[in-house]
Design a protein around this motif. Structure first.
Motif, short mmCIF file in Angstrom:
data_model
loop_
_atom_site.label_atom_id
_atom_site.label_comp_id
_atom_site.label_asym_id
_atom_site.label_seq_id
_atom_site.Cartn_x
_atom_site.Cartn_y
_atom_site.Cartn_z
N LEU A 190 34.85 -8.66 -41.58
CA LEU A 190 34.33 -9.28 -42.78
C LEU A 190 35.27 -9.05 -43.97
O LEU A 190 35.70 -7.93 -44.22
CB LEU A 190 32.95 -8.71 -43.11
N GLU A 191 35.56 -10.13 -44.69
CA GLU A 191 36.34 -10.03 -45.92
C GLU A 191 35.37 -9.83 -47.08
O GLU A 191 34.83 -10.79 -47.65
CB GLU A 191 37.17 -11.30 -46.11
N THR A 192 35.13 -8.58 -47.43
CA THR A 192 34.14 -8.29 -48.47
C THR A 192 34.58 -8.81 -49.84
O THR A 192 33.74 -9.06 -50.70
CB THR A 192 33.88 -6.77 -48.56
N LEU A 195 32.84 -12.02 -51.12
CA LEU A 195 31.39 -12.11 -51.27
C LEU A 195 30.94 -12.47 -52.68
O LEU A 195 29.98 -13.23 -52.85
CB LEU A 195 30.74 -10.79 -50.83
N GLU A 196 31.58 -11.92 -53.70
CA GLU A 196 31.11 -12.22 -55.06
C GLU A 196 31.23 -13.71 -55.36
O GLU A 196 30.30 -14.34 -55.87
CB GLU A 196 31.87 -11.42 -56.11
N ARG A 212 38.69 -11.25 -42.77
CA ARG A 212 39.91 -10.65 -43.30
C ARG A 212 41.12 -11.10 -42.48
O ARG A 212 41.12 -11.06 -41.25
CB ARG A 212 39.78 -9.13 -43.27
N LEU A 489 25.13 -7.23 -55.52
CA LEU A 489 26.00 -6.39 -54.72
C LEU A 489 25.77 -4.92 -55.05
O LEU A 489 25.56 -4.56 -56.21
CB LEU A 489 27.47 -6.75 -54.97
N HIS A 493 29.82 -2.68 -59.26
CA HIS A 493 30.65 -3.86 -58.99
C HIS A 493 30.81 -4.65 -60.28
O HIS A 493 29.91 -5.38 -60.67
CB HIS A 493 29.98 -4.72 -57.91
N LEU A 621 24.19 -5.58 -43.75
CA LEU A 621 25.16 -5.91 -44.80
C LEU A 621 24.94 -4.95 -45.97
O LEU A 621 24.33 -5.29 -46.98
CB LEU A 621 24.99 -7.36 -45.26
N MET A 623 26.65 -3.97 -48.27
CA MET A 623 27.22 -4.31 -49.58
C MET A 623 26.26 -5.10 -50.44
O MET A 623 26.49 -5.29 -51.64
CB MET A 623 28.54 -5.08 -49.41
N GLN A 657 25.52 -13.54 -40.82
CA GLN A 657 25.82 -12.21 -40.27
C GLN A 657 25.12 -12.00 -38.93
O GLN A 657 25.71 -11.47 -37.99
CB GLN A 657 25.40 -11.14 -41.28
N LEU A 664 32.65 -4.54 -39.82
CA LEU A 664 32.72 -4.04 -41.19
C LEU A 664 33.80 -2.99 -41.28
O LEU A 664 33.98 -2.17 -40.36
CB LEU A 664 31.37 -3.45 -41.61
#
Length: 665
Positions: A190-192, A195-196, A212, A489, A493, A621, A623, A657, A664
């Motif tokens: 996962l490319e965290t 997410l934003e 990623r 999140l 953050h 998840l 995050m 997910q 992760l």
């Protein structure tokens, strides 16, 4: 239309059968993109394998089979798309080859491309080609692989490394992520960092993918790799062969069209020519007809060029608030098309929800994905190719923000920031549902175009952007699904600054800047992703006449005061349409392809929603801030605001997910 995939290893393959099993698995994962036939080609000495799934549109014979070799033997291609001017390219090649006229094996555009690559080179050929495409081209002489994507990003192309590094690296590429994920070395972390922006816009934007190290080739770009790149585990930067920004500047520099009547004629001519090119097919063809300006203009110009009634399709829903099918049918009757209203029920849409993570590969939360997927699914029962009206809003100024943002900013910038903050607090002091009630009571006295179904949500959105330090930040706020994604999140953050979400571009006024931002971002990452995945899930090819370089050029020669005129967006398109359809059939509030998401989440989708929002599901998840997510859900259940879109982004992420199970870090 087709699907492509493949891989290039760091060295010669020592297990040929394993490579063949791998490419077959990757091709099988995208069968829906090309159910008619499949093929693969490999060169074990360099570790390259190309795979292709074919949806036969032009040249249905085996002469169109892929991967295809050039006549000179230098190139091998796996191609996904359509080149609408390929016959013109053939004529140019034949005129230039006076010593040796090309011998054509068939009449596919893929063969034309290969001949042009051999004669003109890769970039010159891409510049000459008009169409939608993604392609993988192997140069046997130079031992290089070139990936390329069309100007506007209509067709997708993902790529990246998998493996453990220098000694064990494999470069993967394909039309969809599910093809890459079928490779035995796939890792899928996962490319965290994505997410934003996903939670803000409802889609994974830009070059990043949700995984990623896996990227999307930008529109109008090409990427050329040698074996040295693979051995060094290093990706070169994509090279732009076409730029929307540069093309817009070039159109402006050619000279503005200031005569409104001449502007209408130029747009009609360019759009009509584009539509004519896109009507060429060896299979049944039709068009989506929602009854809106864009699709109606496309259908009107199709019918004007057709020798028999065009086949048109709309979808009608059992919820009358979201059903435009009667408007579409009236326009179809006036134009004389062979129209079919595809009856869809809420149940059909609800049954589709669990399939969305499989169809879209990445988290994707534009809820119009449901009716779009349904209309594509039902249209495919009648035709193989459909034209759509997508792109008209971005080129000609069709979104409310194109009208409202300059007006709002003109007023806002005169107010001191403390005063704006106080006004924002005042607006938010009244719950959005109370505003909605006021609109219901007093809306009958307003013009129909001002009767807003989500009045409270829009006022709260306005309140949230009152503190915008610039018009750029104001635009970012009104174009976001969730204005404060960082609150969802976990951990500390920091919120990204709204000014940093879109680049500053010189040489454009505020309206033009917004149109370009929507073209480069919202259209590419949301609209075209939605249309491609929704249509290809049913093996339906969708062609987009507005996304043509000549239409783009004509649109950008128009000054903003002609695009936005008489208090309306898309003024020029409206005038084109009025030449074919009575004004009274067109003028009504813009509805969009909407669904009653608020009601569904509280009603028939509640069990599905609460399962995804369970503590165990949210732990998958970490995050996400589970407390904030639950707070949002409870407010929605109590009708204490319009949070359906924000919740939909979270739900689609959780559903994705559960389906994909990413690693992760």
């Amino acid at each position: 239309m087709c699907g492509l995939t493949g891989f290039l290893s760091s060295g010669a393959s020592d297990d040929f059968q394993a490579s063949i099993r791998a490419i077959r698995g990757m091709m099988d994962a995208i069968t829906h993109r090309g159910p008619d036939s499949d093929g693969h080609w490999s060169d074990e000495t360099v570790g390259l394998v190309l795979g292709h799934r074919r949806l036969s549109i032009l040249d249905l014979t085996p002469a169109g089979h892929q991967p295809m070799h050039s006549a000179c033997g230098r190139y091998v291609i796996a191609f996904n798309g359509e080149i609408y001017n390929h016959l013109d390219i053939r004529k140019k090649l034949e005129a230039e080859s006076w010593k040796k006229t090309p011998v054509w094996r068939g009449h596919s555009d893929t063969e034309t491309l290969l001949a042009a690559f051999a004669a003109w080179g890769i970039e010159a050929t891409l510049q000459a080609a008009v169409g939608m495409f993604a392609t993988a081209l192997w140069d046997r002489k130079e031992q290089t692989l070139t990936l390329a994507r069309d100007r506007f990003g209509e067709k997708p192309l993902y790529y990246g490394f998998t493996g453990k590094g220098l000694s064990d690296s494999t470069f993967l590429f394909g039309s969809e992520l599910k093809a890459l994920a079928a490779h035995p070395q796939w890792q899928g972390e996962l490319e965290t960092g994505a997410l934003e922006n996903y939670l803000r816009f409802g889609c994974v934007r830009g070059k990043q993918s949700i995984f990623r190290g896996i990227f999307k080739l930008p529109p109008g770009s090409l990427l050329t790799l040698s074996r040295d790149h693979i051995k060094a585990y290093r990706l070169p930067e994509p090279v732009q062969w076409w730029s929307a920004e540069q093309a817009a500047h070039a159109a402006i520099q050619q000279g503005r069209i200031t005569d409104p009547s001449y502007a209408v004629g130029q747009v009609e001519q360019a759009l009509g020519q584009s539509i004519g090119q896109r009507m060429i097919a060896d299979v049944p063809l039709g068009a989506f007809l929602s009854g809106g300006i864009d699709s109606s203009a496309v259908v009107a110009l199709m019918q004007a060029q057709a020798s028999r009634p065009v086949r048109t399709f709309s979808v009608g829903f059992d919820d009358r608030r979201y059903d435009e099918s009667a408007h579409a049918a009236a326009i179809a009757e006036h134009l004389g098309t062979e129209h079919v209203t595809l009856k869809a029920t809420s149940r059909m849409a609800l049954d589709l929800v669990p399939r969305l993570p499989e169809i879209y590969d990445e988290p994707f939360a534009d809820s119009s994905q449901l009716p779009t997927t349904l209309v594509a699914q039902l249209t495919r029962e009648h035709v193989t190719v459909a034209l759509s009206g997508d792109g008209g809003d971005e080129l000609f100024g069709g979104y409310n923000r194109h009208l409202w943002v300059p007006r709002l900013w003109d007023k806002l910038k005169r107010m001191p920031l403390p005063a704006r903050r106080a006004l924002a607090v005042s607006l938010k002091s009244i719950p959005s549902h109370a505003y909605d009630r006021m609109m219901q009571l007093g809306g009958k006295a307003l013009p129909s175009r001002l009767r807003l179904r989500t009045f409270g949500e829009k006022l709260h959105k306005l309140a949230a952007v009152l503190e915008s330090p610039s018009q750029q930040a104001l635009f970012a706020g009104v174009s976001s699904m969730n204005r404060a994604p960082a609150t969802l999140l976990a951990g500390n953050h920091p919120e990204a600054k709204a000014d940093a979400l879109y680049p500053v571009l010189a040489g454009f006024d505020s309206v033009e800047w917004m149109l370009l931002m929507d073209t480069l971002h919202y259209m590419v990452d949301d609209v075209l992703v939605k249309v491609d995945r929704a249509s290809m899930a049913s093996s339906l090819e969708v062609r987009v006449p507005f996304l043509d370089p000549e239409v783009f050029h004509a649109a950008w020669r128009l000054p903003p005061e002609i695009k936005l005129r008489e208090g309306q967006g898309k003024w020029v398109l409206r005038q084109v349409l009025y030449r074919h359809v009575p004004r009274e059939l067109i003028e009504r509030p813009k509805m969009g392809f909407a669904i009653p998401l608020d009601d569904w989440l509280r009603g028939p989708l509640r069990e599905w929603t609460e399962d995804l929002l369970s503590s165990q599901s949210l732990k998958e998840l970490p995050m996400l801030d589970a407390k904030q997510v639950h707070k949002l859900w409870q407010a929605h259940l109590k009708r204490q605001g319009h949070y359906a879109q924000q919740l939909w982004t979270v739900l689609q992420l959780l559903a994705w997910q559960r389906k994909w199970r990413p690693r992760l870090a």
